[in-house]
Design an enzyme around this catalytic site. Sequence first.
Site, PDB file in Angstrom:
ATOM      1  N   PRO A  68       0.707  -1.182  -0.216  1.00  0.00           N
ATOM      2  CA  PRO A  68       0.130   0.012  -0.107  1.00  0.00           C
ATOM      3  C   PRO A  68       1.450   1.402  -0.040  1.00  0.00           C
ATOM      4  O   PRO A  68       1.882   1.335   0.683  1.00  0.00           O
ATOM      5  CB  PRO A  68      -0.996   0.003   1.151  1.00  0.00           C
ATOM      6  CG  PRO A  68       0.177  -0.982   1.814  1.00  0.00           C
ATOM      7  CD  PRO A  68       0.871  -1.852   1.201  1.00  0.00           C
ATOM      8  N   GLU A  69       0.849   2.607  -0.639  1.00  0.00           N
ATOM      9  CA  GLU A  69       0.970   3.538  -0.579  1.00  0.00           C
ATOM     10  C   GLU A  69       0.528   4.016   0.253  1.00  0.00           C
ATOM     11  O   GLU A  69      -0.823   4.363   1.055  1.00  0.00           O
ATOM     12  CB  GLU A  69       1.029   4.069  -2.177  1.00  0.00           C
ATOM     13  CG  GLU A  69       1.897   3.229  -2.857  1.00  0.00           C
ATOM     14  CD  GLU A  69       2.690   3.751  -4.045  1.00  0.00           C
ATOM     15  OE1 GLU A  69       3.418   4.984  -3.514  1.00  0.00           O
ATOM     16  OE2 GLU A  69       3.440   3.278  -5.087  1.00  0.00           O
ATOM     17  N   LYS A  92       3.870   6.361   5.709  1.00  0.00           N
ATOM     18  CA  LYS A  92       2.779   5.381   5.667  1.00  0.00           C
ATOM     19  C   LYS A  92       2.922   5.211   6.231  1.00  0.00           C
ATOM     20  O   LYS A  92       2.359   3.290   7.199  1.00  0.00           O
ATOM     21  CB  LYS A  92       3.530   4.267   4.816  1.00  0.00           C
ATOM     22  CG  LYS A  92       3.844   5.051   2.880  1.00  0.00           C
ATOM     23  CD  LYS A  92       3.628   3.918   1.915  1.00  0.00           C
ATOM     24  CE  LYS A  92       5.562   3.710   1.304  1.00  0.00           C
ATOM     25  NZ  LYS A  92       5.101   2.835   0.171  1.00  0.00           N
ATOM     26  N   ARG A 140      13.718  -1.526  -9.786  1.00  0.00           N
ATOM     27  CA  ARG A 140      12.241  -1.027  -9.053  1.00  0.00           C
ATOM     28  C   ARG A 140      11.682  -0.736 -10.723  1.00  0.00           C
ATOM     29  O   ARG A 140      12.074   0.144 -11.579  1.00  0.00           O
ATOM     30  CB  ARG A 140      11.658   0.354  -8.644  1.00  0.00           C
ATOM     31  CG  ARG A 140      12.509   0.006  -7.548  1.00  0.00           C
ATOM     32  CD  ARG A 140      12.032  -0.899  -5.990  1.00  0.00           C
ATOM     33  NE  ARG A 140      10.503  -1.032  -5.995  1.00  0.00           N
ATOM     34  CZ  ARG A 140      10.064  -0.320  -5.102  1.00  0.00           C
ATOM     35  NH1 ARG A 140      10.552   0.392  -3.995  1.00  0.00           N
ATOM     36  NH2 ARG A 140       8.845  -0.405  -4.769  1.00  0.00           N
TER      37      ARG A 140
END
Length: 461
Positions: free
Chosen positions: A2-3, A58, A262
Amino acid sequence: MPELPEVETVKNILKEMTLGKKIKSVDVLRKQTIEGDADLFASSLIGETFSDFGRVGKFIIFFLTNNKVMISHLRMEGKYFLKDEKEKLTKHDLVVFHFTDGTKLIYNDTRRFGRIKLSSIEDYMKEEPLSKVGPDPFMMKDSKILEKAFKNKSIAIKTALLDQSIMSGLGNIYVDEVLFATKVHPETPAKLVSKKQLNEIWKASIDVLSNAIKAGGSTIKSYHPKQGISGNFQVNLKVYGKKDGTCPNCGCKLRKIFVNGRGTTYCPHCQKNPAIPTLIGVTGPIGTGKSTVTKYLEKHGYFAINTDEIVHILYKEKSIQNDIKKFIPNLKIKGSDIDRDFLRSYLIKNPNKKKRLEKYIHAKVVEQVEKLVKVSKKPCVIEAPLLFESGLDLICDKIIYVDAKKDTQIKHLESRKSDVKSSLELNKNYNTSNKKKATHIIINDKDVANLYKQVDSIFCK
Ligand SMILES: [Zn+2]
């Protein structure tokens, strides 16, 4: 993972569901999930009430009575469930908060990377992990933090923006979206991103994240506690995960690369890397003077890329020959090379296969040209009559379209001892409407000195 927007949404849902609930007891079923002493964690929370909720980067912050603060990071798969006491626990339930009202909040984590820590109102921002978390874009007044941090950094801007200690909140998904929105190539060395661009990046971060938070907000209404609060909501993404998609701005095919490991999607046309030398495309009908322009630039320090040569080399590669054999099964090989005489006559007889081959080989040429430009120490120039048809236009920084009257074309062709008739015949089918897509047009109807003057004026600007 989750961001920030998803974490914000999870926090909002938690607040709606558990605010004011009083803890009766806590079961820590996996001690490693708790940072610090798990038994002390459990006993310290007895009798406390969830009084408010917050978020830093976060991290979800649970504010409790008696100045206690609980910090939770969901990492890959962390989820919260609110259930009735009578409901049974499941395999990956790791921490259970029993409330006095007959419900329980369960922290569930299949990957077990999530962490929970107990701190106090005085210390929680001063100690790790939050002491190492930079402000998120919403907390910043301007982009000065980015300017200062990136000033001497040669690492890719994407990597720099993922460093949560500078600016927090952008993860792998939204960083791609922000860089796309601001037209910054993800591999641009951070120090080469201008102040103006950094300011745009900061503003775009707020836009992109707040849009995603809004999208998450709408899922709160339809949220069902049994599904668990994982924070993986569908948001309107323009580039992330769309490697086979096209750019919503220019229609160019999006590309996927890896930046520091990434997965990264970007538009090769809209997002240019200033650390890579410029590429000038020279195009136009036959006999207009493209080669003269190219040679002139070469004389002035440009590296000329020859597409014919690239095709020549590609045709000798076994993997390329095998790919072509998939749609031209009877392709003839002469020595180690494709039999050109065979290919020429075959393509005249099979125009559909000709189109297929062009599409295939053009994409390979674009790939090779990009590689050459990337390693070149000098700015580059490429001469290609079919610049637009081949897709090379999309990787050029400037495009010079050279045009001339038919009389001039004939004069040029005669002086070159070319086959005037067949060249003019080819020019009849030339797509002149592409001219308007060029960034510069040169009309070459006067002498060579005039031609050079026109080229000079492009580069003086
Ligand atoms: Zn684009």
